[in-house]
Design a protein around this motif. Structure first.
Motif, PDB file in Angstrom:
ATOM      1  N   GLY A  52       5.822   9.651 -60.310  1.00  0.00           N
ATOM      2  CA  GLY A  52       4.741   9.997 -59.385  1.00  0.00           C
ATOM      3  C   GLY A  52       4.356  11.457 -59.455  1.00  0.00           C
ATOM      4  N   VAL A  53       5.357  12.332 -59.499  1.00  0.00           N
ATOM      5  CA  VAL A  53       5.072  13.763 -59.598  1.00  0.00           C
ATOM      6  C   VAL A  53       4.426  14.087 -60.945  1.00  0.00           C
ATOM      7  N   GLY A  54       4.897  13.422 -62.009  1.00  0.00           N
ATOM      8  CA  GLY A  54       4.303  13.635 -63.326  1.00  0.00           C
ATOM      9  C   GLY A  54       2.834  13.257 -63.356  1.00  0.00           C
ATOM     10  N   ILE A  55       2.470  12.214 -62.625  1.00  0.00           N
ATOM     11  CA  ILE A  55       1.077  11.777 -62.566  1.00  0.00           C
ATOM     12  C   ILE A  55       0.239  12.719 -61.710  1.00  0.00           C
ATOM     13  N   ALA A  56       0.783  13.137 -60.562  1.00  0.00           N
ATOM     14  CA  ALA A  56      -0.017  13.904 -59.601  1.00  0.00           C
ATOM     15  C   ALA A  56      -0.053  15.401 -59.881  1.00  0.00           C
ATOM     16  N   TYR A  57       1.004  15.944 -60.481  1.00  0.00           N
ATOM     17  CA  TYR A  57       1.149  17.402 -60.573  1.00  0.00           C
ATOM     18  C   TYR A  57      -0.002  18.085 -61.313  1.00  0.00           C
ATOM     19  N   GLY A  58      -0.415  17.533 -62.435  1.00  0.00           N
ATOM     20  CA  GLY A  58      -1.437  18.190 -63.242  1.00  0.00           C
ATOM     21  C   GLY A  58      -2.833  18.121 -62.664  1.00  0.00           C
ATOM     22  N   VAL A  59      -3.030  17.252 -61.678  1.00  0.00           N
ATOM     23  CA  VAL A  59      -4.379  17.047 -61.142  1.00  0.00           C
ATOM     24  C   VAL A  59      -4.914  18.290 -60.429  1.00  0.00           C
ATOM     25  N   PRO A  60      -4.228  18.842 -59.420  1.00  0.00           N
ATOM     26  CA  PRO A  60      -4.762  20.040 -58.765  1.00  0.00           C
ATOM     27  C   PRO A  60      -4.905  21.225 -59.707  1.00  0.00           C
ATOM     28  N   ILE A  61      -4.009  21.319 -60.699  1.00  0.00           N
ATOM     29  CA  ILE A  61      -4.088  22.412 -61.664  1.00  0.00           C
ATOM     30  C   ILE A  61      -5.362  22.294 -62.500  1.00  0.00           C
ATOM     31  N   ALA A  62      -5.638  21.090 -62.983  1.00  0.00           N
ATOM     32  CA  ALA A  62      -6.843  20.871 -63.784  1.00  0.00           C
ATOM     33  C   ALA A  62      -8.096  21.112 -62.955  1.00  0.00           C
ATOM     34  N   VAL A  63      -8.071  20.695 -61.706  1.00  0.00           N
ATOM     35  CA  VAL A  63      -9.220  20.902 -60.816  1.00  0.00           C
ATOM     36  C   VAL A  63      -9.479  22.395 -60.638  1.00  0.00           C
ATOM     37  N   SER A  64      -8.427  23.161 -60.345  1.00  0.00           N
ATOM     38  CA  SER A  64      -8.597  24.608 -60.150  1.00  0.00           C
ATOM     39  C   SER A  64      -9.020  25.306 -61.432  1.00  0.00           C
ATOM     40  N   ALA A  65      -8.452  24.893 -62.564  1.00  0.00           N
ATOM     41  CA  ALA A  65      -8.793  25.523 -63.843  1.00  0.00           C
ATOM     42  C   ALA A  65     -10.269  25.350 -64.166  1.00  0.00           C
ATOM     43  N   LYS A  66     -10.832  24.207 -63.793  1.00  0.00           N
ATOM     44  CA  LYS A  66     -12.238  23.939 -64.112  1.00  0.00           C
ATOM     45  C   LYS A  66     -13.193  24.537 -63.084  1.00  0.00           C
ATOM     46  N   TRP A  67     -12.746  24.668 -61.842  1.00  0.00           N
ATOM     47  CA  TRP A  67     -13.600  25.289 -60.833  1.00  0.00           C
ATOM     48  C   TRP A  67     -13.574  26.814 -60.914  1.00  0.00           C
ATOM     49  N   PHE A  68     -12.496  27.391 -61.489  1.00  0.00           N
ATOM     50  CA  PHE A  68     -12.323  28.844 -61.499  1.00  0.00           C
ATOM     51  C   PHE A  68     -12.133  29.364 -62.914  1.00  0.00           C
ATOM     52  N   GLU A  69     -13.092  29.130 -63.790  1.00  0.00           N
ATOM     53  CA  GLU A  69     -12.962  29.613 -65.156  1.00  0.00           C
ATOM     54  C   GLU A  69     -13.074  31.129 -65.240  1.00  0.00           C
ATOM     55  N   ASP A  70     -13.556  31.763 -64.173  1.00  0.00           N
ATOM     56  CA  ASP A  70     -13.683  33.218 -64.171  1.00  0.00           C
ATOM     57  C   ASP A  70     -12.396  33.914 -63.756  1.00  0.00           C
ATOM     58  N   LYS A  71     -11.461  33.187 -63.127  1.00  0.00           N
ATOM     59  CA  LYS A  71     -10.186  33.765 -62.704  1.00  0.00           C
ATOM     60  C   LYS A  71      -9.113  32.680 -62.730  1.00  0.00           C
ATOM     61  N   ARG A  72      -8.917  32.102 -63.905  1.00  0.00           N
ATOM     62  CA  ARG A  72      -8.046  30.938 -64.039  1.00  0.00           C
ATOM     63  C   ARG A  72      -6.616  31.209 -63.590  1.00  0.00           C
ATOM     64  N   GLY A  73      -6.057  32.303 -64.087  1.00  0.00           N
ATOM     65  CA  GLY A  73      -4.652  32.579 -63.806  1.00  0.00           C
ATOM     66  C   GLY A  73      -4.369  32.677 -62.325  1.00  0.00           C
ATOM     67  N   PHE A  74      -5.168  33.433 -61.621  1.00  0.00           N
ATOM     68  CA  PHE A  74      -4.946  33.627 -60.197  1.00  0.00           C
ATOM     69  C   PHE A  74      -5.157  32.334 -59.426  1.00  0.00           C
ATOM     70  N   ALA A  75      -6.215  31.583 -59.767  1.00  0.00           N
ATOM     71  CA  ALA A  75      -6.511  30.327 -59.060  1.00  0.00           C
ATOM     72  C   ALA A  75      -5.426  29.286 -59.301  1.00  0.00           C
ATOM     73  N   VAL A  76      -5.016  29.140 -60.551  1.00  0.00           N
ATOM     74  CA  VAL A  76      -3.952  28.182 -60.867  1.00  0.00           C
ATOM     75  C   VAL A  76      -2.658  28.617 -60.193  1.00  0.00           C
ATOM     76  N   GLY A  77      -2.387  29.917 -60.183  1.00  0.00           N
ATOM     77  CA  GLY A  77      -1.184  30.423 -59.536  1.00  0.00           C
ATOM     78  C   GLY A  77      -1.136  30.101 -58.060  1.00  0.00           C
ATOM     79  N   LEU A  78      -2.265  30.249 -57.372  1.00  0.00           N
ATOM     80  CA  LEU A  78      -2.323  29.904 -55.955  1.00  0.00           C
ATOM     81  C   LEU A  78      -2.164  28.401 -55.746  1.00  0.00           C
ATOM     82  N   THR A  79      -2.736  27.619 -56.647  1.00  0.00           N
ATOM     83  CA  THR A  79      -2.650  26.160 -56.521  1.00  0.00           C
ATOM     84  C   THR A  79      -1.212  25.677 -56.615  1.00  0.00           C
ATOM     85  N   VAL A  80      -0.470  26.207 -57.578  1.00  0.00           N
ATOM     86  CA  VAL A  80       0.922  25.777 -57.749  1.00  0.00           C
ATOM     87  C   VAL A  80       1.875  26.567 -56.864  1.00  0.00           C
ATOM     88  N   LEU A  81       1.333  27.470 -56.047  1.00  0.00           N
ATOM     89  CA  LEU A  81       2.162  28.205 -55.087  1.00  0.00           C
ATOM     90  C   LEU A  81       2.940  27.242 -54.200  1.00  0.00           C
TER      91      LEU A  81
END
Length: 408
Positions: A118-147
């Protein structure tokens, strides 16, 4: 919206809700990092060795890592909402079934296999969403998402400890399983990918990502394999530390069970901070130098633990905080580097493949830590290994973790 191009892009403000949703979902998923709180009670309940009590945690991480690349292949097809809901259902069911265990096998099946899937299926989803919504600041956005994933033990470890004291480990599994089931499903409903151009915080439209490495092209590059091996080393050391945090505190430093559980909550803060910090750092100084800095901290922490003895609480707190910080950092460096080196067009698939390095680190880290404890009677010898590996990681990052130039 602009006057000349109405409807062509969405404003920057609305996209921040996806970071918040992802953070809370990851708070539930990251409860795996509280496993060390369950180990002693389960060892006593089912008469398990240190190696045996690490198996559900290890299997959880293995299935978590295996399902990441598989999910990446279907995420764009079925969308983030449906994939995240499916993952949430399995997470909840896995925890609940673990609560009805009568031995190690059922713990592995419920907690390790089903919840890990279940975690393997769900974990990458918020990361992919943030990476695509925040292409101008990927690292920071992804970092906050996985915080949330890293900070999870700050909340779940003391709650689990209290519930274990009141009801025992099995009923605790059931209670938390129901909570995770409800929360993940509800928060998954709003998730979606951007279907129009998004603006930066300054109001400018994000330029289309010109990088477009397919998965088959990516795995043929030296940069990918350098990143993969660095990811293995970073997660091996970090996951090893997380899995033995409470036992090390009790057995080497001679902390009480309550103090050891409290220390896990403190470490979780550093794990959480490591994600946006190293995400921001990766944006600023490139994945290569962020990785070198990360491994340097890991070496200092490992070296320090070689001198740990009874009563050295401050040394224990500093070294394990750095190890948890380093692992948190890799959960931002790796996805950010994937997008920077190989683009976002095939990001879901590419990061899924890279994430197999996490699975390799999970298997090796847990097998090594449990076996060394059983053979030598102490966890101290683990830190010779992590110190050496951190030096290897520095060398790999220094010479091979570079932007791709005509590597296709």
């Amino acid at each position: 919206m602009t006057k000349n191009h109405p409807g062509n892009f969405v404003t920057n403000k609305s996209r921040y809700v996806y970071i918040l949703l992802g953070l809370i979902i990851n708070l539930c998923l990251g409860s795996v990092y509280s496993w060390s709180v369950f180990r002693k009670p389960l060892e006593q309940l089912f008469k398990l060795s240190a190696t045996e009590s690490s198996l559900p945690y290890m299997i959880f991480l293995v299935f978590y890592a295996i399902l990441m690349p598989l999910t990446g292949r279907v995420l764009d097809k079925f969308g983030p909402r449906m994939v995240s809901i499916l993952g949430g259902i399995l997470v909840g069911i896995g925890w609940i079934l673990a609560g009805f265990s009568n031995g190690l096998i059922y713990l592995i099946l419920g907690y390790g296999i089903i919840a890990g899937t279940g975690v393997g299926i769900a974990y990458g989803v918020p990361i992919a969403v943030s990476a695509k919504w925040f292409e101008d600041k990927r690292g920071f956005a992804v970092g906050l998402t996985v915080l949330g994933f890293g900070m999870s033990p700050l909340i779940t470890a003391p709650i689990a400890r209290k519930l274990i004291e009141m009801y025992g480990p099995l009923l605790t599994f059931r209670i938390l399983g129901v909570v995770f089931l409800i929360v993940i499903i509800l928060l998954s409903i709003p998730l979606k990918f951007p279907f129009r151009e998004v603006t930066t915080d300054e109001g400018f439209k994000i330029k289309k990502d010109k990088l477009s490495y397919s998965s088959s092209e990516m795995v043929k590059t030296k940069t990918f394999w350098a990143l993969w091996f660095c990811f293995v080393i970073g997660t091996l050391s970090g996951l090893m530390a997380i899995g033995i945090s409470s036992p090390v505190g009790q057995e080497i430093i001679k902390l009480s069970a309550e103090a050891a559980a409290a220390s896990v909550s403190v470490f979780a803060i550093f794990n959480g901070i490591g994600r946006p910090f190293f995400g921001w750092l990766t944006d600023k100084i490139t994945p290569r130098f962020a990785a070198i800095f990360n491994f340097s901290l890991m070496f200092l922490a490992s070296f320090g633990m070689l001198f740990a003895k009874e009563g050295m609480t401050l040394l224990f707190m500093i070294t394990f905080s750095l190890l948890w910080l380093s692992l948190g950092g890799w959960l931002s460096i790796a996805p950010t580097a994937t997008a920077q080196f190989f683009g976002t067009i095939h990001y879901s698939k590419n990061y899924g493949i890279l994430f197999t390095g996490y699975g390799a680190g999970a298997i090796l880290g847990n097998l090594i830590s449990g076996k060394i404890r059983d053979i030598f009677g102490s966890y101290t010898f683990n830190f010779y290994i992590t110190a050496i590996l951190s030096i290897v990681g520095i060398l790999i990052a220094l010479f091979y973790l570079k932007p791709l130039i005509n590597q296709k």
